[in-house]
Scaffold this motif. Sequence first.
Motif, PDB file in Angstrom:
ATOM      1  N   HIS A 249      28.993  61.035  58.606  1.00 41.96           N
ATOM      2  CA  HIS A 249      28.803  61.892  57.411  1.00 41.96           C
ATOM      3  C   HIS A 249      27.651  61.328  56.523  1.00 41.96           C
ATOM      4  N   VAL A 250      26.582  62.405  56.335  1.00 40.79           N
ATOM      5  CA  VAL A 250      25.575  61.862  55.794  1.00 40.79           C
ATOM      6  C   VAL A 250      25.760  61.189  54.288  1.00 40.79           C
ATOM      7  N   PRO A 251      26.355  62.008  53.281  1.00 41.21           N
ATOM      8  CA  PRO A 251      26.474  61.709  52.087  1.00 41.21           C
ATOM      9  C   PRO A 251      27.365  60.528  51.978  1.00 41.21           C
ATOM     10  N   LEU A 252      28.535  60.261  52.629  1.00 39.65           N
ATOM     11  CA  LEU A 252      29.601  59.539  52.687  1.00 39.65           C
ATOM     12  C   LEU A 252      28.878  58.295  52.927  1.00 39.65           C
ATOM     13  N   MET A 253      27.820  58.137  53.912  1.00 41.49           N
ATOM     14  CA  MET A 253      27.311  56.877  54.755  1.00 41.49           C
ATOM     15  C   MET A 253      26.250  56.595  53.800  1.00 41.49           C
TER      16      MET A 253
ATOM     17  N   LYS B 215      19.542  63.889  63.153  1.00 39.55           N
ATOM     18  CA  LYS B 215      18.953  63.148  62.235  1.00 39.55           C
ATOM     19  C   LYS B 215      18.298  61.837  62.276  1.00 39.55           C
ATOM     20  N   ALA B 216      18.318  61.609  63.725  1.00 43.16           N
ATOM     21  CA  ALA B 216      17.610  60.194  64.263  1.00 43.16           C
ATOM     22  C   ALA B 216      16.167  60.699  64.136  1.00 43.16           C
ATOM     23  N   VAL B 217      15.733  61.892  64.109  1.00 41.75           N
ATOM     24  CA  VAL B 217      14.457  62.173  64.316  1.00 41.75           C
ATOM     25  C   VAL B 217      13.618  62.145  62.711  1.00 41.75           C
ATOM     26  N   ASN B 218      12.578  61.071  62.706  1.00 42.23           N
ATOM     27  CA  ASN B 218      12.142  60.774  61.410  1.00 42.23           C
ATOM     28  C   ASN B 218      13.114  60.874  60.191  1.00 42.23           C
ATOM     29  N   PRO B 219      14.160  59.963  60.178  1.00 39.19           N
ATOM     30  CA  PRO B 219      15.245  60.005  59.647  1.00 39.19           C
ATOM     31  C   PRO B 219      14.856  59.706  58.104  1.00 39.19           C
ATOM     32  N   VAL B 220      15.744  60.487  57.176  1.00 42.32           N
ATOM     33  CA  VAL B 220      15.495  60.204  55.554  1.00 42.32           C
ATOM     34  C   VAL B 220      16.758  59.704  55.069  1.00 42.32           C
TER      35      VAL B 220
ATOM     36  N   GLY C 248      20.925  58.758  59.813  1.00 44.74           N
ATOM     37  CA  GLY C 248      20.115  59.039  60.810  1.00 44.74           C
ATOM     38  C   GLY C 248      19.240  57.818  61.374  1.00 44.74           C
ATOM     39  N   ALA C 249      19.114  56.940  60.193  1.00 44.93           N
ATOM     40  CA  ALA C 249      18.384  55.544  60.567  1.00 44.93           C
ATOM     41  C   ALA C 249      19.166  54.694  61.457  1.00 44.93           C
ATOM     42  N   THR C 250      20.773  54.643  61.316  1.00 38.70           N
ATOM     43  CA  THR C 250      21.205  53.956  62.030  1.00 38.70           C
ATOM     44  C   THR C 250      21.667  54.315  63.233  1.00 38.70           C
ATOM     45  N   LYS C 251      21.592  55.617  63.945  1.00 37.52           N
ATOM     46  CA  LYS C 251      21.513  56.425  64.994  1.00 37.52           C
ATOM     47  C   LYS C 251      20.234  56.195  65.619  1.00 37.52           C
ATOM     48  N   ARG C 252      19.111  56.167  64.882  1.00 40.96           N
ATOM     49  CA  ARG C 252      17.891  55.766  65.662  1.00 40.96           C
ATOM     50  C   ARG C 252      17.811  54.576  66.032  1.00 40.96           C
ATOM     51  N   LEU C 253      18.276  53.613  65.115  1.00 38.44           N
ATOM     52  CA  LEU C 253      18.380  52.072  65.756  1.00 38.44           C
ATOM     53  C   LEU C 253      19.263  51.688  66.716  1.00 38.44           C
ATOM     54  N   ALA C 254      20.339  52.627  66.759  1.00 39.19           N
ATOM     55  CA  ALA C 254      21.334  52.650  68.187  1.00 39.19           C
ATOM     56  C   ALA C 254      20.539  52.835  69.352  1.00 39.19           C
TER      57      ALA C 254
ATOM     58  N   PRO D 218      22.965  63.323  48.449  1.00 43.54           N
ATOM     59  CA  PRO D 218      22.315  62.159  48.560  1.00 43.54           C
ATOM     60  C   PRO D 218      21.874  61.920  50.370  1.00 43.54           C
ATOM     61  N   GLY D 219      20.552  61.682  50.664  1.00 40.63           N
ATOM     62  CA  GLY D 219      20.228  61.598  51.798  1.00 40.63           C
ATOM     63  C   GLY D 219      20.236  62.991  52.431  1.00 40.63           C
ATOM     64  N   GLU D 220      20.184  63.963  51.999  1.00 43.77           N
ATOM     65  CA  GLU D 220      20.487  65.259  52.647  1.00 43.77           C
ATOM     66  C   GLU D 220      18.947  65.996  52.727  1.00 43.77           C
ATOM     67  N   LYS D 221      18.643  66.382  53.841  1.00 49.25           N
ATOM     68  CA  LYS D 221      17.380  67.199  54.196  1.00 49.25           C
ATOM     69  C   LYS D 221      17.461  68.706  53.862  1.00 49.25           C
ATOM     70  N   LEU D 222      16.459  69.198  53.246  1.00 42.40           N
ATOM     71  CA  LEU D 222      16.549  70.802  53.164  1.00 42.40           C
ATOM     72  C   LEU D 222      16.369  71.602  54.543  1.00 42.40           C
TER      73      LEU D 222
END
Length: 630
Positions: free
Chosen positions: A366-370, A408-413, A417-423, A549-553
């Motif tokens: 869950h993006v905003p929660l994390m 969301k791991a694609v160019n994460p904002v 998304g950043a944690t999944k890309r790092l994983a 927070p953290g949400e892309k359009l």
Amino acid sequence: MINNPKTALAIAHDVVACGVAWVLAYLLRFNLDLDHPYFSGAWTTLPWVIPTQAAVFLAFGLYRGIWRYASLPDLKRILLAAAVATMATALVLRLFYVSSVVPRSVFILDPILLVMLMGGSRLAYRLWKERRWVALNALDAQPVLVLGAGDAGASLVKALASSAEWRVVGLLDDDPHKHGRHVHGRPVLGSIEALPRYAARYDVKHAIVALPSASHAVRRRAVEVATRAGLRALTVPSFEDLVSGRVTVSSIRQVELDDLLGRDPVVLDMAGLQHWLTGRTVLVTGAGGSIGAELCRQIARFAPAKLVLLEQSEFALYQMEQEFSQRFERLPTACLIGDVKNRQRVEQILHEHRPDVVFHAAAYKHVPLMEDANAWEAVQNNVLGTLVVAEACRDRGVGKFVFISTDKAVNPVNVMGATKRLAEMVCQALQEGSCPPAARAHTKAATQFVMVRFGNVLGSAGSVIPKFKEQIARGGPVTVTHPEITRYFMSIPEACQLVLQAGLMGKGGEIFVLDMGEPVKIVDLARDLIRLSGFTEDEIKIEFTGLRPGEKLFEEPLADDETTLPTPHPKLRIARARSVDPGWLDELRVWLMSAPVPLSQLRPELSRWVPEYRPNGEEAGSGAVNRALA
């Protein structure tokens, strides 16, 4: 011994039919001339004919069925029994030297008359019972129009003929050659666009869309025509469900959002999946979540030797245990509580159950929660948890490790998304490093690490669809963050089918991305759900609350030709991802095992580890770990 009086009555009927058919055969042979010298043979042979034919009918089991449900198989059985009975009659008359001469034409006419009498009686009885039943049901049944006059529509009309709930008044179809014709006694009135006119004429409040094999665009148009006309749209099961035999065409249900966002069915390499999963032990982490649970259901179809379900939530695991004990009672399962970050627990499970394949679906998503207060927990669960399970799989010689990632791991904002890309990078590094020398002594072969990215799935835990449904049930408003926010969607079963296909195809180190189709505006989803729930936008308002927070359009496309490579499967591509140096894993492990990092430091640290991460649109960080990326 015959205990059922209805069975005795049926036998008596057929005994009489035997005698009548035999005498009628003589009458027809001699042109109804009762004084013909040979006609007396009908009466002298009758004591031999009736017992013989009755014995054959009993031997063919003609009295096991129920007349009210007599159908084509029963008629086939009567045909065969009548033919055999006639041959048996000729044989008996010959063996016992019955003196009467039986004309050969009698042996031809007799079975024909038998089939007419026995089959006709059963058919007449069924028609009488069904018409009487339908007449009684029609008093309370609701009139309904069926959209689609193909095979599914015809089967539906037939199935609803005796329904106490629905009364089909007609069908609508866009094929002009069907207009004016009848399907099981019901007229094909006109085209689907004419639905409002016929709905008003017959006072219809419901329309059933019977187009399971049509394209989703055709089905969507039919639903939109029905909702514009103020009708409640229902539908029959999908073509795949009908073919598989899981449901019947009469299993009418409400139209769901999946039907409007329908996609072409997934074509799986069933033989390959059967070879890969059948007879193997398979472990699924996060087995109580939306994706993990559906993966377990899909895997169960291939009869693994054992299915191990690992889940941190006791209640979610209990639900899965209850479901599998009923649906897959013959499948050996192990339902285990455990945290993927707990290395000792993970190693214990792998040592005890020795899985051949591991699907790692456990994650915080869950993006905003994390994004803020729980950011470090997202790093721990998504990155450290993946590292622990993946290293344990490598050390135990697990054949294949399939990691469930996200678009969301694609160019994460955002942090998630950043944690999944790092994983993903962890899995890439482990693949590049293969198995360490210390593990090779008891490792059959290097573990193949396969990663799969996809976007939002309809109906998953924490997704917008359940939230919209709850808001509609409360009377609104339905809240959408932004009028232009757009996402890619697919159904949970489709996503899991493609995960299995990617896992089969992967040879190690690939990042597969799923073809998510066309992007969908969230506000359009909200409008569709409001209409499907039987309301208008005047009754259920839509409110815009602003991006969280953290949400892309807009999410970036996953499967464009510039950033991916094709595969033999039309819905799977391989991402052109940077290669990763396994040497930085030790440094990453130290960071992950350190004390919780304050939020003010966490985002810059993540930017160091994931150079493409741009929190809040900032420039990507750089640092020592950039050497890990080629």
